[in-house]
Design a protein around this motif. Structure first.
Motif, mmCIF file in Angstrom:
data_model
loop_
_atom_site.group_PDB
_atom_site.id
_atom_site.type_symbol
_atom_site.label_atom_id
_atom_site.label_comp_id
_atom_site.label_asym_id
_atom_site.label_seq_id
_atom_site.Cartn_x
_atom_site.Cartn_y
_atom_site.Cartn_z
ATOM 1 N N SER A 138 0.827 -1.212 0.000
ATOM 2 C CA SER A 138 0.000 0.000 0.000
ATOM 3 C C SER A 138 0.860 1.260 0.000
ATOM 4 O O SER A 138 0.574 2.210 -0.738
ATOM 5 N N GLN A 141 2.279 1.886 -3.364
ATOM 6 C CA GLN A 141 1.253 2.445 -4.248
ATOM 7 C C GLN A 141 1.038 3.925 -3.948
ATOM 8 O O GLN A 141 0.922 4.746 -4.869
ATOM 9 N N TRP A 195 -6.373 2.556 4.108
ATOM 10 C CA TRP A 195 -6.396 3.266 2.821
ATOM 11 C C TRP A 195 -6.718 2.306 1.688
ATOM 12 O O TRP A 195 -7.556 2.597 0.823
ATOM 13 N N SER A 196 -6.074 1.146 1.665
ATOM 14 C CA SER A 196 -6.363 0.176 0.615
ATOM 15 C C SER A 196 -7.768 -0.399 0.766
ATOM 16 O O SER A 196 -8.443 -0.686 -0.234
ATOM 17 N N ARG A 199 -10.021 1.852 -0.918
ATOM 18 C CA ARG A 199 -9.936 1.658 -2.365
ATOM 19 C C ARG A 199 -10.774 0.452 -2.806
ATOM 20 O O ARG A 199 -11.419 0.473 -3.863
ATOM 21 N N GLN A 202 -14.345 1.515 -2.818
ATOM 22 C CA GLN A 202 -14.635 2.433 -3.916
ATOM 23 C C GLN A 202 -14.484 1.795 -5.293
ATOM 24 O O GLN A 202 -14.713 2.451 -6.311
ATOM 25 N N LEU A 204 -11.651 0.793 -6.619
ATOM 26 C CA LEU A 204 -10.409 1.269 -7.238
ATOM 27 C C LEU A 204 -9.249 0.299 -7.059
ATOM 28 O O LEU A 204 -8.224 0.436 -7.734
ATOM 29 N N ALA A 205 -9.384 -0.669 -6.163
ATOM 30 C CA ALA A 205 -8.264 -1.548 -5.818
ATOM 31 C C ALA A 205 -8.064 -2.630 -6.870
ATOM 32 O O ALA A 205 -8.965 -2.977 -7.638
#
Length: 225
Positions: A138, A141, A195-196, A199, A202, A204-205
């Motif tokens: 993470s 990234q 945070w991941s 994602r 959302q 997005l991951a």
């Protein structure tokens, strides 16, 4: 409204960083069950521990995570096969793992079996989506490149704290962790996992590998970032 939790193991048991529509808070508990009771429900729960235990070979998730973080690849340990983790002693586990994979098993990895099986059992009962996340993947990234300084150093900790602050995860002050056996690195890792997890919520991951592997336990084995 999105509510996600990032979880990391610590001396006290487990530490979680909760992201709740821009608000950041932290919780500590001796078991995953208690941690979720304290923090409340979450849409996605990310955990820095292997989910999906292999049968006869190394997990692709571990190999790909090492590649993604480069110099700090030693922070990703090779997940032992389930049969080795069920062995009554480390010596027995080494023999079993070597027979099935060609590799031994470190005493540190064997020592994690309690937490591995706790999560293995708990996540099947969870009402939330539970995913495996490795904090160094993470952070790589977040930074746009693998980090080269370990979080156990001042510079490494500050770099990670700044990366998280840059995406609205500000880990300063007490955070409700006074008198708890939680290290700075534990909280930073839980923040990165959160945070991941956001994602994931959302859409997005991405997963390493894509698609996830599935072993005999039926759990999709992948590290999400």
């Amino acid at each position: 409204m999105t509510r996600v939790l990032g979880v990391d193991a610590c001396k006290a048991g487990w530490v979680g960083v909760l992201l709740d529509n821009g608000q950041v808070s932290a919780y500590v508990a001796s078991t995953m069950e208690l941690l979720i009771q304290h923090s409340g429900p979450a849409e996605v729960i990310g955990i820095d521990i292997p989910i999906g235990l292999p049968d006869t070979a190394a997990r692709q998730a571990d190999l790909l995570a090492r590649s993604a973080i480069g110099r700090l690849s030693s922070s990703v340990f090779t997940t032992p096969v389930r049969a080795a983790l069920l062995a009554p002693s480390h010596a027995d586990a080494v023999v079993i793992n070597r027979e099935l994979t060609g590799q031994g098993i470190s005493i540190q990895a064997y020592g994690l079996r309690g937490k591995l099986f706790e999560v293995d059992e708990w996540c099947r009962r969870s009402d939330s989506l539970v995913v495996e996340i490795h904090p160094e993947v993470s952070f790589a990234q977040l930074a746009g490149a693998p980090l080269t300084v370990r979080k156990s150093t001042w510079a490494g900790a500050e770099r990670r704290r700044a990366l998280l602050a840059g995406v609205g995860i500000t880990l300063t002050g007490e955070l409700g962790l006074a008198n708890q056996a939680v290290g700075v690195d534990d909280v930073l890792d839980a923040g990165a996992v959160a945070w991941s997890a956001l994602r994931v919520a959302q859409g997005l991951a991405v997963s390493l590998p894509d698609p996830p592997e599935v072993f005999a336990d039926g759990w999709p084995a992948a590290i999400w970032v």
